[in-house]
Scaffold this motif. Structure first.
Motif, PDB file in Angstrom:
ATOM      1  N   LYS A   6       0.876  -1.051   0.051  1.00  0.00           N
ATOM      2  CA  LYS A   6      -0.121   0.139  -0.130  1.00  0.00           C
ATOM      3  C   LYS A   6       0.769   1.261  -0.032  1.00  0.00           C
ATOM      4  N   THR A   7       0.631   2.406  -0.505  1.00  0.00           N
ATOM      5  CA  THR A   7       1.076   3.761  -0.270  1.00  0.00           C
ATOM      6  C   THR A   7       1.327   3.953   1.264  1.00  0.00           C
ATOM      7  N   GLY A   8       2.471   4.290   1.432  1.00  0.00           N
ATOM      8  CA  GLY A   8       2.782   4.553   2.743  1.00  0.00           C
ATOM      9  C   GLY A   8       3.123   3.580   3.679  1.00  0.00           C
ATOM     10  N   THR A  35       5.825   6.109  -5.588  1.00  0.00           N
ATOM     11  CA  THR A  35       4.634   6.265  -4.640  1.00  0.00           C
ATOM     12  C   THR A  35       4.487   5.166  -3.784  1.00  0.00           C
ATOM     13  N   ARG A  36       4.982   3.887  -4.089  1.00  0.00           N
ATOM     14  CA  ARG A  36       4.894   2.789  -3.463  1.00  0.00           C
ATOM     15  C   ARG A  36       5.927   1.642  -3.632  1.00  0.00           C
ATOM     16  N   LYS A  60      -1.370  -4.439  -0.440  1.00  0.00           N
ATOM     17  CA  LYS A  60      -2.348  -3.945  -1.094  1.00  0.00           C
ATOM     18  C   LYS A  60      -2.936  -5.129  -2.015  1.00  0.00           C
TER      19      LYS A  60
END
Ligand code: PEP
Ligand code: MN
Length: 338
Positions: A6-8, A35-36, A60
């Protein structure tokens, strides 16, 4: 298989996924993105239940990669790969020219060539110290002495060195001496050599085997990447066909499908592809138009006196003229000449 975080997702969550993959006796290949992070998995993934990984914190989704080449595939890595070398960026919006003689013949010609290249904005010198010749009686290259000459040229001019590694025994010497390790067409399926360069952290220019399909070629790239060396540049150099009007048949039609299947940068060698210097400029411009990320061109201060491949080598004036045409054409195709 590809695990998309997941992003973050936190570094701890990523480490837990890496550990879970290793516990399954598989190899994780983390690929940090803008971003990921995604994590490629190689090994025998057939029996793995992706839900085991999908339930971990920060994950994700898991995506099955259907192609037999995994790390080389666009399924695993959708964006084009760019290589950041000291001498400049390779791919995807740049166009890089590597040039120089087929062989290292002596120190004076290598220094003279390097200075000429640098003055003309070319940042990589090609020249073979170890030469795979069809005849055992032909010039076999200067060997380790040739490698020392290349190092001297790099020290004096800052030029990047591209040269062919033929045997695993010389891999350690190459790691210090060169900027890009070339694997020749005859060694594209020398699996012990591919595994050995997979252990280095030097970019590898992987020439297409002269009878290799695109899948054979990408599987060869996979051997290198499976060892953790993700810096592979593919290089089309002509294949064997019934045609005898040129030394090989330069297969520019392989570039769009290679780009569709793989994220790796692709170079073209119009010199070995045609075997005749008169044909090199046209094929070079066609390579740029076909979507190639760069060229590796044979050029010699006195081609008619070359110890190998003189007939397909440009002289310095010829190379300058070709560079002028490439510089005009590159911006039309959205490429910066590097
Ligand atoms: C070379 O680059 O000089 C060479 C021997 O190339 P290939 O492996 O494509 O024949
Ligand atoms: Mn050659």
């Amino acid at each position: 298989m590809l695990v998309v975080m997941k992003t973050g997702a936190s570094p701890e969550q990523i480490s837990r996924v890496l550990e879970a993959i290793s516990v399954l006796d598989l190899t994780p290949h983390p690929m940090p993105g803008a971003t990921r992070t995604a994590i490629g998995i190689t090994g025998n993934t057939g029996a793995v239940d992706s839900r085991q990984l999908e339930v971990l914190d920060g994950v994700k989704e898991c995506i099955r990669v259907t192609k037999p080449f995994k790390l080389a595939s666009r399924e695993m890595h959708p964006a084009d790969t760019a290589l950041d070398l000291k001498q400049g960026k390779i791919g995807p919006d740049t166009f890089t020219v590597i040039a120089g003689p087929c062989s290292v013949e002596n120190e004076a010609m290598i220094l003279r060539t390097s200075e000429f290249l640098v003055q003309n904005g070319i940042r990589f010198l090609r020249a073979g110290a170890f030469k795979p010749r069809t005849s055992p009686y032909a010039f076999q290259g200067m060997g380790l002495e040739g490698l020392k000459i290349l190092q001297k040229a790099r020290e004096k001019t800052g030029i990047g060195i591209v040269t062919e590694l033929m045997d695993t025994e010389h891999a350690a010497a190459f790691e210090d001496a060169v900027d890009i390790i070339q694997i020749g067409t005859r060694n594209m399926q020398n699996f012990s050599l591919l595994k050995r360069v997979g252990q280095t952290r030097k970019p590898v220019l992987l020439k297409r085997g002269m009878s290799a399909t695109l899948e054979d070629w990408l599987m060869a790239a996979e051997y290198i990447m499976a060892g953790g060396n993700y810096q592979v540049i593919l290089c089309e150099r002509g294949v064997r066909t019934f045609s005898d009007h040129s030394r090989n048949t330069l297969d520019l039609s392989v570039i769009p499908p290679a780009k569709a299947l793989s994220h790796l940068p692709i170079f073209v060698d119009p010199s070995h592809g045609t075997g005749k210097r008169a044909y090199v400029p046209a094929m070079s411009l066609a390579a740029l138009a076909s979507g190639a990320d760069g060229l590796i061109i044979e050029a010699h201060p006195e081609p008619d006196r070359a110890l190998s491949d003189g007939a397909q080598s440009l002289d310095f004036k010829g190379l300058q003229a070709l560079m002028a045409s490439l510089r005009q054409m590159a911006p039309l195709l959205g490429r910066k000449m590097s």
